[in-house]
Every structure is written in C-alpha cells, then in structure tokens.
Motif scaffolding. Structure first.
Motif, PDB file in Angstrom:
ATOM      1  N   SER A  91       1.147  -0.748   0.070  1.00 36.33           N
ATOM      2  CA  SER A  91       0.074   0.018  -0.543  1.00 36.33           C
ATOM      3  C   SER A  91       1.007   1.320  -0.134  1.00 36.33           C
ATOM      4  N   LEU A 351      -4.637   3.065  11.226  1.00 38.75           N
ATOM      5  CA  LEU A 351      -5.909   2.803  10.599  1.00 38.75           C
ATOM      6  C   LEU A 351      -7.160   2.903  11.023  1.00 38.75           C
ATOM      7  N   THR A 354     -12.620   2.870   8.840  1.00 36.96           N
ATOM      8  CA  THR A 354     -12.572   2.063   8.048  1.00 36.96           C
ATOM      9  C   THR A 354     -12.188   1.166   7.370  1.00 36.96           C
ATOM     10  N   GLN A 356      -9.123   2.217   6.136  1.00 34.54           N
ATOM     11  CA  GLN A 356      -8.057   2.027   5.713  1.00 34.54           C
ATOM     12  C   GLN A 356      -6.089   2.797   6.441  1.00 34.54           C
ATOM     13  N   PRO A 373      -6.456   8.927   4.295  1.00 29.95           N
ATOM     14  CA  PRO A 373      -6.364   7.626   4.235  1.00 29.95           C
ATOM     15  C   PRO A 373      -6.420   7.136   3.057  1.00 29.95           C
ATOM     16  N   ALA A 374      -5.214   5.378   3.052  1.00 33.38           N
ATOM     17  CA  ALA A 374      -5.089   5.004   1.426  1.00 33.38           C
ATOM     18  C   ALA A 374      -5.660   3.742   1.731  1.00 33.38           C
ATOM     19  N   PRO A 375      -6.499   2.942   0.911  1.00 31.31           N
ATOM     20  CA  PRO A 375      -7.239   1.771   0.501  1.00 31.31           C
ATOM     21  C   PRO A 375      -5.716   0.406   0.705  1.00 31.31           C
ATOM     22  N   VAL A 376      -6.204  -0.359   1.568  1.00 32.15           N
ATOM     23  CA  VAL A 376      -5.025  -1.794   2.030  1.00 32.15           C
ATOM     24  C   VAL A 376      -4.652  -3.017   0.861  1.00 32.15           C
ATOM     25  N   ASN A 377      -4.331  -2.874  -0.132  1.00 27.77           N
ATOM     26  CA  ASN A 377      -3.895  -3.698  -1.119  1.00 27.77           C
ATOM     27  C   ASN A 377      -4.819  -5.360  -0.717  1.00 27.77           C
ATOM     28  N   ARG A 384     -10.549  -7.295   8.501  1.00 27.52           N
ATOM     29  CA  ARG A 384     -10.134  -6.019   9.042  1.00 27.52           C
ATOM     30  C   ARG A 384      -8.908  -5.793   9.403  1.00 27.52           C
TER      31      ARG A 384
END
Length: 391
Positions: A91, A351, A354, A356, A373-377, A384
């Motif tokens: 990520s 985290l 959500t 992220q 925030p950035a999404p976790v690939n 979670r």
C-alpha cells in the motif's frame, strides 16, 4: 589306519568355550535390562505429568474458566509459505507489516498464509524475529494467543483467556484468567515462569511498564495500579484520576490522560512510574477522546492521540516537549482505531474506522497538511487489517 584318521578329522568337535555365543547372550541380557529400566522411567514420568495436570485442574485457588496451553503442533499441518505467489504491491507508504485475516502481508508486498490464525486484534514480532505473536479478538470463548512462525507454522499458546497484553519486546505476556492476573515469559513457542495475583472484578492488564504490569482497576472509572510479578500481590495505592495511559517515555515515566474537577474536561499528564502514578506535569488545553487510543514516538517527543477540533473528531499530534499550560495540538488525520505503529521518530501509521491505512509525517502535519487514508491492497470484504507493531 588311514581310514580311521580320516573319520576323526571329519567330525567337528564342540569347543569347551564358545566366545561368540557368550557375547551374544551377554548382549541380549543387557538389552533386556535397558528395556526394563526405560519402561520404568516412562511410567514414572507419566505419573508425574498426570499428577501435575490434575493439581492444575483441581487447584482450589483457581476460579472461572481455565487457560488452555497447547503443546507442539503436528508438523503435518505446517502451511506452505506463499511468498512466491504473485502479490499486490504494498500500500502507498506502508511502513509496517499487516495481518489481514489469516494472511501476513509484508511492507514489500510478500504474502504468507497463516491458516491457523483466527480474527486478530494485535500482532508483534517474536523476540529475535522469525515470526509473530498474535493476540486474538475477543470471542464468547475468550481470547487466544498464537505464535505464527515465518515458515507458516501456527501454534496456540493461550486459549480461553481474558484481556491479553504483550511487552514491547515481545518477551513477556500478561493475561486475565478468572479472578487472577498472570504473567509469563515467552521463550520460543512456550510460556515459562508464570506468576499470578488476584485482581478486582473488572480489572484488566493495560500494558507493560518495564517489568511491571499496568492494571486498569475498573473500566467504568479512573484509576490504575502497577503490579510487579514476584514482589507480592497487586495493591491499589491511591490512583483514582488516571483515565488512560498512552505509553512510556525513554526515562520510564508515562504519558496519560487524567480527570479533573470538571467531568467534561481532561488533561494530559506526565506520570511517575510508581504505584501512585503521581502527575509530574500536566497540559489541559486539549479536547481528548476517552477511548484510550494513542501512541508515543520512539524518542518520546510526539504523541498521536484521538481528540477533536471543535466538534470534529480527529487524531491529534501533540508536542510533548511543550506539555504545560499552553499545550496545543494540530490535526493529524482521521480518528484512529487499534494500535499506532511509530516506525521512526517522525513517522507513524494507524488504521482509521473504515480499515484504511493512514501514514502520518510529523513535518507535513506541522506544516498544515494532515494525513489522508489510503486503501489496503488485497483486503477482502469483512476482513479488517491489523498493524504489526514493532516491525
């Protein structure tokens, strides 16, 4: 005469002494004696172990559900590492490993399947590396503690426990068991040298402070106590103001949240690492959340803590060197959940609500640019992520 002599030479006469036969018979006797001794020792060992297990199960001082400690796992259940399987890239800015369901995703994108690990709440590297200590999420059957080795082998250390906390170096674990608090050392895949003390109803371990365990006495009210295993039982000594403790400074003092005369207002405080947890210095200009989520940088300079700016909930960056009457904080990002992983003295990750990943850079935040925030690939719906702290 020639015929008589020929018949005498052709007949094999028995020797008066048979060395080979004697050696074989002697070996058979020795083997029978060793077998008998081995069986006797095995029987004695079985009786001793069985007696010890019976005493553990029938100990009248133990109340509530018992802790289960699992022995060596079956090597045939060893998972095959899948680091060679194509994996999503890490990520953006991911500085720490992530545990997603039963998969460990390293910062460089490699994946290791750990099928024996259930829903997790916290994870920390084993002392010396080579795997993880994983604290399970609360279930109706209690919590579990797993050792997940770097080759994919998973072993249960504890099952059916209450709250579980790990020492910062991963060498000790404390947990609630019925009416008692226990502490044990972590050596390889075993727990050794456990000590216990009775604790009040509702009391739970919070964190390690050196070799002592910080215990919250009542989840609904302020007040903590320090218990040092091997130095007697836990004694509550007057602290009724500490609401949360966020971590330890390099000199051993603690940073915590304390109550004031105004029930709507709390303060940050530097607490002495003594049973009284007496505040040495306070800063009362912040709007702090009471959820207890926060973490201190490795050099003790910065604190990330949940709070609010006006009516908006945010994570806040606090300069602890300026803690005092004019303490101020700057918004660092969305509110935090779980643990905070400081990877350098000026960078941390957490985290958000959500799931992220949020990476905080102190210089950017102080310059007025909060983290986003950035999404976790690679995260599947319903799972979670859990940050691996100390990685």
């Amino acid at each position: 005469m020639r015929e008589t002599l020929s018949r005498q030479v052709g007949v094999a006469r028995p020797l008066s002494a048979d060395p080979a036969g004697q050696a074989i018979r002697r070996g058979n006797r020795i083997r029978r004696r060793r077998t008998g001794v081995g069986l006797s020792l095995a029987a004695i060992t079985t009786v001793v172990v069985s007696t010890g297990m019976a005493q553990l199960a029938q100990d009248p001082d133990r109340q509530g559900s018992s802790i289960v400690v699992i022995g060596d796992p079956d090597p045939s259940a060893r998972a095959i590492p899948t680091a060679t399987v194509p994996a999503p890239p890490p990520s953006p800015g991911a500085p720490a490993d992530l545990l997603v369901g039963g998969t460990l995703i390293s910062a460089d994108g490699k994946r290791l399947e750990l099928p024996g690990v259930g829903p997790a709440e916290r994870a920390r590297p084993l002392p010396g590396g080579g795997g993880l200590l994983v604290v399970g999420a609360a279930t109706t059957a209690g919590r579990s503690l797993w050792v997940a080795q770097s080759d994919g082998l998973v072993q249960v250390l504890l099952a059916g426990a209450g709250q579980i906390v790990l020492a910062p170096d991963g060498r000790q674990v404390a947990w609630r068991d019925g009416t008692d608090l226990l502490v044990a050392g972590v050596i390889g895949t075993q727990l050794i040298g456990s000590a216990r003390t009775p604790v009040p109803a509702g009391a739970e371990p919070v964190r390690f402070v050196g070799d002592s365990v910080l215990v919250r006495l009542d989840p609904a009210a302020p007040g903590h106590a320090l218990w040092r295993p091997g130095a007697g039982q836990l004694v509550a000594r007057g602290d009724r103001s500490t609401i949360n403790v966020y971590g330890t400074l390099p000199d051993g003092r603690l940073i915590g949240q304390v109550a004031t005369d105004d029930p709507r207002r709390t303060c940050l405080a530097v607490l002495g690492p003594t049973p009284a947890l007496k505040p040495d210095r306070t800063g009362c200009g912040l709007q702090l959340s009471r959820d207890g989520v926060g973490g201190i940088s490795t050099d003790g300079r910065w604190l990330l803590v949940n709070g609010s700016v006006g009516k908006v909930s945010r994570s806040l960056l606090v300069d602890l060197s300026q803690l005092g009457p004019d303490t101020a904080a700057v918004p660092a990002g969305p509110p935090m959940t779980g643990t905070v992983a400081w990877t350098t003295t000026s960078q941390a990750s957490y985290l958000d609500g959500t799931g992220q990943l949020v990476r905080v850079d102190v210089d950017r935040v102080r310059a007025g640019t909060p983290a986003t925030p950035a999404p976790v690939n690679g995260v599947q719906p319903g799972y979670r992520p859990v940050l691996v702290t100390g990685s």
